[in-house]
Design an enzyme around this catalytic site. Structure first.
Site, PDB file in Angstrom:
ATOM      1  CE  LYS A   7     -31.484 -62.967  78.122  1.00  0.00           C
ATOM      2  NZ  LYS A   7     -31.042 -63.447  76.838  1.00  0.00           N
ATOM      3  CE  LYS A  25     -36.352 -58.231  75.871  1.00  0.00           C
ATOM      4  NZ  LYS A  25     -35.148 -58.289  75.082  1.00  0.00           N
ATOM      5  CE  LYS A  53     -36.148 -65.348  71.036  1.00  0.00           C
ATOM      6  NZ  LYS A  53     -35.269 -65.687  69.932  1.00  0.00           N
TER       7      LYS A  53
HETATM    8  P1  TYM Z   1     -32.825 -62.127  70.156  1.00  0.00           P
HETATM    9  O1  TYM Z   1     -32.675 -63.494  69.580  1.00  0.00           O
HETATM   10  O2  TYM Z   1     -33.269 -62.004  71.560  1.00  0.00           O
HETATM   11  O3  TYM Z   1     -33.857 -61.289  69.271  1.00  0.00           O
HETATM   12  C1  TYM Z   1     -33.762 -61.206  67.858  1.00  0.00           C
HETATM   13  C2  TYM Z   1     -34.191 -59.811  67.398  1.00  0.00           C
HETATM   14  O4  TYM Z   1     -35.528 -59.537  67.830  1.00  0.00           O
HETATM   15  C3  TYM Z   1     -35.567 -58.283  68.500  1.00  0.00           C
HETATM   16  N1  TYM Z   1     -36.590 -58.331  69.564  1.00  0.00           N
HETATM   17  C4  TYM Z   1     -37.565 -57.412  69.719  1.00  0.00           C
HETATM   18  N2  TYM Z   1     -37.867 -56.320  69.025  1.00  0.00           N
HETATM   19  C5  TYM Z   1     -38.956 -55.612  69.420  1.00  0.00           C
HETATM   20  N3  TYM Z   1     -39.735 -55.957  70.477  1.00  0.00           N
HETATM   21  C6  TYM Z   1     -39.452 -57.058  71.206  1.00  0.00           C
HETATM   22  N4  TYM Z   1     -40.238 -57.395  72.230  1.00  0.00           N
HETATM   23  C7  TYM Z   1     -38.320 -57.852  70.844  1.00  0.00           C
HETATM   24  N5  TYM Z   1     -37.764 -58.992  71.335  1.00  0.00           N
HETATM   25  C8  TYM Z   1     -36.700 -59.262  70.546  1.00  0.00           C
HETATM   26  C9  TYM Z   1     -34.179 -58.102  69.079  1.00  0.00           C
HETATM   27  O5  TYM Z   1     -33.881 -56.757  69.298  1.00  0.00           O
HETATM   28  C10 TYM Z   1     -33.306 -58.700  68.002  1.00  0.00           C
HETATM   29  O6  TYM Z   1     -33.011 -57.756  66.996  1.00  0.00           O
HETATM   30  N6  TYM Z   1     -28.141 -60.757  71.125  1.00  0.00           N
HETATM   31  C11 TYM Z   1     -29.120 -60.863  70.071  1.00  0.00           C
HETATM   32  C12 TYM Z   1     -28.714 -61.758  68.920  1.00  0.00           C
HETATM   33  C13 TYM Z   1     -27.412 -61.416  68.294  1.00  0.00           C
HETATM   34  C14 TYM Z   1     -27.163 -60.331  67.416  1.00  0.00           C
HETATM   35  C15 TYM Z   1     -25.792 -60.456  67.058  1.00  0.00           C
HETATM   36  C16 TYM Z   1     -27.935 -59.308  66.897  1.00  0.00           C
HETATM   37  C17 TYM Z   1     -26.259 -62.091  68.454  1.00  0.00           C
HETATM   38  N7  TYM Z   1     -25.265 -61.525  67.711  1.00  0.00           N
HETATM   39  C18 TYM Z   1     -25.188 -59.534  66.210  1.00  0.00           C
HETATM   40  C19 TYM Z   1     -27.321 -58.392  66.046  1.00  0.00           C
HETATM   41  C20 TYM Z   1     -25.958 -58.511  65.707  1.00  0.00           C
HETATM   42  C21 TYM Z   1     -30.388 -61.463  70.672  1.00  0.00           C
HETATM   43  O7  TYM Z   1     -30.356 -62.129  71.671  1.00  0.00           O
HETATM   44  O8  TYM Z   1     -31.519 -61.291  69.914  1.00  0.00           O
END
Ligand code: TYM
Length: 330
Positions: free
Chosen positions: A112, A193, A196
């Site tokens: 990022k 991947k 967003k």
């Molecule tokens: P975030 O908001 O980017 O994504 C949310 C969830 O979606 C999953 N994900 C994917 N899984 C499969 N293929 C993909 N292309 C893909 N893109 C996203 C992510 O693995 C995630 O599970 N840092 C985290 C949010 C967070 C969090 C936490 C998660 C903050 N605190 C505590 C677990 C526990 C994030 O940015 O997810």
């Protein structure tokens, strides 16, 4: 006791990767353990420059999306992270137990920050806040996509550190990764991947896309010059991505999907996948549209969620305060 926690950033509308990698699993996990917590992590959403009106809108949209996907507020706690201030307090405390070197190794920060001239501190310490989210509820299980694995390892490291120094306090959080899911790839460049933050047009399908858009996007999805449908993620990433999406949508194995698709060429197969996606997403989109004009309901779900998360967070924070030597003063 088993405690499930996970989070999702309220940045824009969610895509198939988020849905298949996380939310679909969340829906299944409801009712399995003590009330799971799902957090809309708005504090995480400001690590990159943001627009405040946009953020406000996105938080609401995310709540509506989670509900539309089948998250049930009777069986789960859905809440907005920033309403529980203990997240930031614990994050500070954990950050003081961590070296800069350890944080610098995490891949998301590298990815990022690559394109940024000036890197916000928040982006760097983001994984510490994520660890705090998990530890604050003494989560034992954290359902996430594969891309979050390193962050989970950091949380585990912090648990070992904290428990080693102050005695048994936190359980070691276990990532729940739907092994068969792998990660959903970009439809334009299957070496990346689905994300967003990808600005490439037609690289992703949003949960609330109209059927016509889904059809066009899949039609344009990058495949290769072999017309047969096989699942070989490393040598045929494009087609395999479609098979993966298809198989996850129907809860069938990629092998079964390929067998069923025998005899179809890529064009025909794309049309089949499109129908499956549209059929699955249509009820979600309809419910989402309904909830977008039911603000009283959606807001009350969020408020209730916070009211239920707050005492859990307070309980843990009081224990941490005591252990690290902050006790007294109140
Ligand atoms: P975030 O908001 O980017 O994504 C949310 C969830 O979606 C999953 N994900 C994917 N899984 C499969 N293929 C993909 N292309 C893909 N893109 C996203 C992510 O693995 C995630 O599970 N840092 C985290 C949010 C967070 C969090 C936490 C998660 C903050 N605190 C505590 C677990 C526990 C994030 O940015 O997810």
């Amino acid at each position: 006791t088993k405690r499930i926690f996970s989070g999702i950033q309220p940045t824009g509308s969610i895509h198939l990767g988020n849905y298949l990698g996380a939310i679909k699993e969340w829906v299944k996990l409801q009712g399995e353990a003590e009330c799971p917590l799902w957090s809309i992590v708005d504090l995480h959403a400001i690590t990159l420059p943001h627009d405040h009106e946009e953020l406000r809108k996105n938080i609401y949209q995310m709540a509506a999306t989670l509900l539309a996907c089948g998250i049930d507020p009777q069986k789960s706690i859905i809440f907005q992270q920033s309403t529980v201030s203990r997240h930031t307090e614990l994050a500070w405390t954990l950050g003081c137990m961590l070296t800069m070197k350890k944080l610098a190794l995490l891949p998301q920060f590298k990815e990022k920050s690559e394109t940024l001239k000036n890197i916000p501190v928040g982006l760097y310490i983001y994984p510490v806040l994520q660890s705090a989210d998990i530890l604050l509820y003494k989560a034992t299980d954290v359902p996430v996509g594969k891309d979050q694995l390193q962050h989970l390892h950091l949380a585990q490291h912090l648990v070992h550190f904290f428990n080693g120094k102050y005695g048994d306090t936190f359980p070691v959080p276990n990532p729940l990764i739907n092994e068969s899911s792998g990660s959903v790839k970009s439809l334009k460049d299957p070496s990346k991947k689905m994300s967003k933050s990808d600005n490439e047009k037609k690289s992703l399908i949003r949960l609330i896309d109209e059927p016509e858009i889904i059809r066009k996007t899949i039609k344009k999805a990058v495949t290769d010059f072999t017309s047969e449908i096989t699942y070989e993620p490393s040598s045929r990433p494009g087609v395999s991505n479609l098979v993966l999406i298809h198989s996850q949508m129907l809860d069938k194995s990629p092998e079964v999907i390929c067998k069923e698709a025998q005899g179809l060429n890529t064009v025909q197969y794309k049309s089949l996948v499109t129908d499956v996606i549209i059929e699955k997403l249509t009820p979600i989109r309809q419910e989402y549209i309904r909830l977008m004009s039911a603000p009283d309901y959606v807001n009350s779900v969020l408020k209730n969620g916070s009211l239920r998360a707050l005492p859990l967070a307070d309980k843990c924070w009081l224990e941490v305060r005591e252990k690290v030597g902050f006790s007294g003063g109140i």
